[in-house]
Motif scaffolding. Structure first.
Motif: not given
Length: 154
Positions: A25, A48-49, A71
């Motif tokens: 993330d 990012g996820a 995250m």
């Protein structure tokens, strides 16, 4: 989901370079890892996820996944379990990265299905920290290749 210069995936001279999917993330961490791993001979794709991990693996078919432990949303442990639950990714090498390195954290990572656990190079890390990570990935992939060859010969 972000893929750095996706046209490079179609160039024949890059076919031998292993593809690494970075799931983190923190955009700065992804940038630094991407940059250093590209210099070490890897192709990079990133997201990012954790929620995008399964789709990214299906789309890009990486040889190894670097997965941040902490995250928001689906964290690293949940994402690792999701990847392990898919027949296509149950044997995919997954390296969980974390700034936490206590025995409980490491045990939970392996219990979730991690292949490896590595200390996450921090923002101020020296080049040696990233070089060590790149070398671990090269060794992991060589080991996977030997294992696959041994299984094919059996």
């Amino acid at each position: 989901m972000y893929h750095r210069d996706s046209n490079r995936l179609n160039r024949p001279h890059n076919a031998a370079k292993p593809l690494v999917l970075i799931i983190d993330d923190n955009e700065d961490d992804r940038f630094m890892m991407s940059r250093m791993l590209e210099r070490a001979g890897f192709r990079i794709t990133e997201t990012g996820a954790g929620e995008e991990a399964v789709a990214a693996v299906r789309r890009y078919r990486p040889q190894v996944v670097l997965l941040d432990l902490l995250m928001p949303g689906k964290g690293g442990l949940t994402t690792c379990r999701l990847l392990r639950a898919q027949p296509a990714t149950e044997r995919l090498p997954i390296v969980i990265l974390s700034g936490l390195s206590d025995a409980g954290t490491i045990r939970r990572a392996f219990d979730a299905g991690a292949t490896e656990f590595a200390a996450k190079p921090d923002a101020g890390a020296t080049l040696e920290g990233y070089a060590a990570l790149a070398e671990r990935l090269h060794c992991l992939l060589r080991g996977q290749a030997v294992s696959a060859t041994d299984q094919a010969e059996a």
